[in-house]
Design a protein around this motif. Structure first.
Motif, PDB file in Angstrom:
ATOM      1  N   LEU A   1       0.732  -0.939  -0.146  1.00 19.59           N
ATOM      2  CA  LEU A   1      -0.016   0.259  -0.196  1.00 19.59           C
ATOM      3  C   LEU A   1       0.776   1.599  -0.255  1.00 19.59           C
ATOM      4  O   LEU A   1       1.742   0.856   0.782  1.00 19.59           O
ATOM      5  CB  LEU A   1      -1.154  -0.187   0.934  1.00 19.59           C
ATOM      6  CG  LEU A   1      -1.721  -1.143   1.364  1.00 19.59           C
ATOM      7  CD1 LEU A   1      -2.680  -1.045   2.525  1.00 19.59           C
ATOM      8  CD2 LEU A   1      -2.602  -1.059   0.201  1.00 19.59           C
TER       9      LEU A   1
ATOM     10  N   PHE B   1       1.427   7.117   6.851  1.00 19.44           N
ATOM     11  CA  PHE B   1       0.459   8.410   6.432  1.00 19.44           C
ATOM     12  C   PHE B   1      -0.417   8.556   8.046  1.00 19.44           C
ATOM     13  O   PHE B   1      -0.829   9.298   8.378  1.00 19.44           O
ATOM     14  CB  PHE B   1      -0.757   7.506   5.812  1.00 19.44           C
ATOM     15  CG  PHE B   1      -2.306   7.629   5.678  1.00 19.44           C
ATOM     16  CD1 PHE B   1      -2.801   7.948   5.336  1.00 19.44           C
ATOM     17  CD2 PHE B   1      -3.035   7.011   7.048  1.00 19.44           C
ATOM     18  CE1 PHE B   1      -4.368   8.426   5.267  1.00 19.44           C
ATOM     19  CE2 PHE B   1      -4.488   7.295   7.158  1.00 19.44           C
ATOM     20  CZ  PHE B   1      -4.818   8.428   6.172  1.00 19.44           C
TER      21      PHE B   1
ATOM     22  N   TRP C   1       0.392   6.123  -0.159  1.00 23.25           N
ATOM     23  CA  TRP C   1      -0.107   6.881   0.144  1.00 23.25           C
ATOM     24  C   TRP C   1       0.138   8.570  -1.030  1.00 23.25           C
ATOM     25  O   TRP C   1       1.330   8.596  -1.174  1.00 23.25           O
ATOM     26  CB  TRP C   1      -0.249   7.584   1.799  1.00 23.25           C
ATOM     27  CG  TRP C   1      -0.986   8.256   1.647  1.00 23.25           C
ATOM     28  CD1 TRP C   1      -1.897   8.355   1.711  1.00 23.25           C
ATOM     29  CD2 TRP C   1       0.070   9.512   2.559  1.00 23.25           C
ATOM     30  NE1 TRP C   1      -2.191   9.835   2.443  1.00 23.25           N
ATOM     31  CE2 TRP C   1      -1.689  10.695   3.261  1.00 23.25           C
ATOM     32  CE3 TRP C   1       1.059   9.791   3.055  1.00 23.25           C
ATOM     33  CZ2 TRP C   1      -1.000  11.809   3.535  1.00 23.25           C
ATOM     34  CZ3 TRP C   1       1.730  11.380   4.139  1.00 23.25           C
ATOM     35  CH2 TRP C   1       0.281  11.732   4.348  1.00 23.25           C
TER      36      TRP C   1
ATOM     37  N   ARG D   1     -10.094   2.583   0.429  1.00 26.51           N
ATOM     38  CA  ARG D   1      -8.972   3.083   0.787  1.00 26.51           C
ATOM     39  C   ARG D   1      -8.960   4.758  -0.451  1.00 26.51           C
ATOM     40  O   ARG D   1      -8.174   5.395   0.210  1.00 26.51           O
ATOM     41  CB  ARG D   1      -7.920   1.483  -0.214  1.00 26.51           C
ATOM     42  CG  ARG D   1      -7.572   1.027   1.322  1.00 26.51           C
ATOM     43  CD  ARG D   1      -6.546   0.213   0.185  1.00 26.51           C
ATOM     44  NE  ARG D   1      -7.482  -0.219  -0.765  1.00 26.51           N
ATOM     45  CZ  ARG D   1      -8.150  -1.501  -0.905  1.00 26.51           C
ATOM     46  NH1 ARG D   1      -8.290  -1.849  -0.363  1.00 26.51           N
ATOM     47  NH2 ARG D   1      -7.932  -1.849  -2.675  1.00 26.51           N
TER      48      ARG D   1
ATOM     49  N   ILE E   1      -5.249   6.098  -0.644  1.00 33.68           N
ATOM     50  CA  ILE E   1      -4.195   5.130   0.138  1.00 33.68           C
ATOM     51  C   ILE E   1      -4.134   3.896  -1.597  1.00 33.68           C
ATOM     52  O   ILE E   1      -5.761   3.547  -2.586  1.00 33.68           O
ATOM     53  CB  ILE E   1      -4.938   4.307   0.947  1.00 33.68           C
ATOM     54  CG1 ILE E   1      -4.030   5.065   2.291  1.00 33.68           C
ATOM     55  CG2 ILE E   1      -4.015   2.707   1.297  1.00 33.68           C
ATOM     56  CD1 ILE E   1      -4.954   4.430   3.362  1.00 33.68           C
TER      57      ILE E   1
ATOM     58  N   SER F   1       5.492   5.662   1.294  1.00 41.01           N
ATOM     59  CA  SER F   1       5.060   4.417   2.798  1.00 41.01           C
ATOM     60  C   SER F   1       3.604   4.272   3.165  1.00 41.01           C
ATOM     61  O   SER F   1       3.223   5.988   3.497  1.00 41.01           O
ATOM     62  CB  SER F   1       5.929   3.837   2.538  1.00 41.01           C
ATOM     63  OG  SER F   1       5.393   3.058   3.474  1.00 41.01           O
ATOM     64  N   ILE F   2       2.581   3.591   3.017  1.00 42.08           N
ATOM     65  CA  ILE F   2       2.036   4.061   3.492  1.00 42.08           C
ATOM     66  C   ILE F   2       1.871   4.083   5.368  1.00 42.08           C
ATOM     67  O   ILE F   2       1.388   5.046   5.479  1.00 42.08           O
ATOM     68  CB  ILE F   2       0.418   2.512   3.738  1.00 42.08           C
ATOM     69  CG1 ILE F   2      -0.379   2.825   4.730  1.00 42.08           C
ATOM     70  CG2 ILE F   2       1.216   1.226   4.331  1.00 42.08           C
ATOM     71  CD1 ILE F   2      -1.639   3.677   3.796  1.00 42.08           C
TER      72      ILE F   2
END
Length: 512
Positions: A398, A488, A400, A440, A445, A484-485
């Protein structure tokens, strides 16, 4: 690796002749580093008397069997790529004290693995000393048995009624056309007073039930229900029509439910094996059968570990169908994965190994991240293509988009699911996958897929894969392009605080 497993590894490294005569140690914990977490450490790397590099992996006690096989495939692929070793100079040993869960998947694995791979059964003392080892004898089945995800459970108030009903279930299963099936006794031995009916019969069967060309006739006989997409679900309805009313309560079972039953204090024991499940009882023990029924070694609705080859059509087709089930709820990954499998089939890639985790519960994933920086609930996958000419590793993670979320946590829940009560309803009935993509997207995301070609070599390239007009397109990855998530939570602290507060207002310990 726990302390005992580390002691076993260290003892074997100092006494390699226990596994095979003439082995010389190169290194314990041999590192295979790569971007995006695609690397790892080979437990023991050795060299045999013929000059082969020998990859020795020790299955961890808490590791699913097929997960261990995926890791072994990946390490061999990276050894080829990062060290420039050709496949004909590599062999592998998989070592374990317990082969109950490994027996069936390892027997399948030996057909498709790229390098000669041997299983070793070891006996150890409590302090990690290995007393002996022997070669594991693979199971040879003419046609692979594959337990359906669709299962059935019937509950009873007392043991006598349960036991007397067993012949009725067996008879109804045979009348419905089943041959390869088994029935388990389930008995509650826990302390929960809420359990009203503590005795049950649990039916499992091998799927597919019929060959593809027989499907229309079979559906006609069953009275096909257009509302049910899965043929096995229709079969259970057909079985129920043959069985009639029985027990105090009944319902559809599935691997996760059976696993939860065991965890909650139910004793499960096979009491009847029919067809090939009866014929192969010496090769496939009751414990192994139960492990297959819970998909402990293969995969369930939210995870899958499998090593296959396009040249074996039945297992390749089943792999594609299983992937489609596990990736439901993530439209982008699902589409990319199927296109990659199509490429592997056209190119006749020798070995394909996948490890997928997709819980389709972004709310739980985010709560775990905000509450204690836990990333273990985030969906992800690894896909390894290994062939004589090239190694490719695909990583699904995942990302962002970096834009701050304008809404607070409570409003996001309402926008994604309608309300928190609706979310819990969807979770209870297993239909959260219908909402995960939208949930998401509302947060920016993204589901990203990266391809690493020739990892660890001067020729290494990294690309992001996207789908445009039904085709895979590779895009160069810039250093500042990927977010990268895991970034977040830091970028949206107020969102996280209000999300956790909303969850805590109705549920104690959610996400703990």
């Amino acid at each position: 690796m726990n302390n005992l497993e580390a002691k076993i590894r260290d003892y074997l490294a100092d006494n390699l002749s226990i596994l095979d005569s003439g082995l010389q140690l190169i290194k314990k914990e041999f590192p295979l580093k790569n971007e995006f977490g695609a690397g790892g450490f080979i437990d023991i790397l050795a060299r045999d008397v013929h000059g082969h590099l020998v990859v020795i992996e020790i299955k961890r006690s808490d590791q699913a069997a097929r997960s261990a096989l995926h890791e072994l495939t990946k390490y061999v692929a990276l050894l080829k790529s990062t060290q420039g070793i050709s496949a004909d100079r590599i062999r592998a040993l998989l070592v374990s004290t317990d082969w109950r869960e490994l027996a069936v998947p390892f027997s399948e694995y030996q057909r498709v693995c790229e390098v000669p791979t041997e299983g070793r059964v070891i006996e150890t003392t409590g302090d990690g000393i290995v007393r002996s080892s022997r070669t594991f004898s693979v199971i040879a089945l003419e046609t692979p048995l594959n337990i359906s995800r669709c299962q059935d459970i019937i509950l009873f108030a007392n043991k006598m009624a349960r036991d007397q009903s067993l012949p009725l279930v067996i008879s109804a299963a045979a009348a419905a056309g089943l041959n390869d099936f088994s029935v388990f006794h389930v008995s509650y031995e826990g302390q929960k007073s809420q359990v009203i009916y503590p005795f049950g019969l649990y039916l499992i069967f091998s799927s597919p039930l019929v060959s593809p060309h027989e499907v229309p006739d079979a559906f006609k006989e069953m009275g096909w229900d257009d509302e049910l997409d899965d043929p096995d679900e229709n079969f259970l309805c057909f079985f129920r029509s043959k069985l009639g009313p029985l027990g105090e309560e009944s319902g559809v079972g599935y691997p996760e439910k059976l696993q939860k039953i065991i965890q909650d204090g139910w004793k499960v024991a096979a009491v009847h094996r029919n067809g090939r499940y009866a014929e192969n009882s010496l090769l496939l023990s009751d414990d192994q059968l139960l492990a297959e029924a819970t998909k402990a070694e293969g995969g369930a609705a939210y995870y899958l570990d499998r090593t296959v080859s396009p040249k074996y059509a039945p297992s390749w087709g089943a792999f594609g169908r299983d992937v489609d089930v596990v990736l439901v709820g993530n439209r982008q990954w699902r589409e990319i994965f199927q296109l990659l499998l199509r490429e592997a089939e056209v190119a006749a890639i020798s070995t394909v190994s996948a490890s997928i985790y997709n819980p389709t519960n972004i709310l739980l994933s985010l709560v775990a991240m905000f509450r204690k920086s836990e990333v273990g609930y985030l969906p992800r996958f690894q896909l390894v293509f290994t062939d004589e000419g090239q190694v490719k590793i695909y990583i699904g993670i995942l990302g962002w988009n970096g834009k701050k979320v304008p809404a607070d946590g409570a409003r996001w829940i309402e926008g994604a699911f309608g309300s928190l009560e609706d979310f819990m309803f969807f979770q209870h009935f297993g239909c959260l996958h219908d909402y995960d993509d939208k949930a998401r997207e509302l947060l920016g995301i993204t589901s990203q897929v990266f391809e690493i070609c020739d990892p660890g070599t001067p020729r290494q390239t990294i690309s992001e894969l996207v789908v445009e007009e039904g085709e895979l397109v590779k895009k160069a990855v810039e250093n500042n392009q990927f977010m990268s998530i895991v970034q977040f939570p830091k970028g949206n602290p107020s969102f996280g605080r209000t999300l956790v507060e909303r969850i805590d207002s109705v549920s104690v310990g959610f996400g703990e």
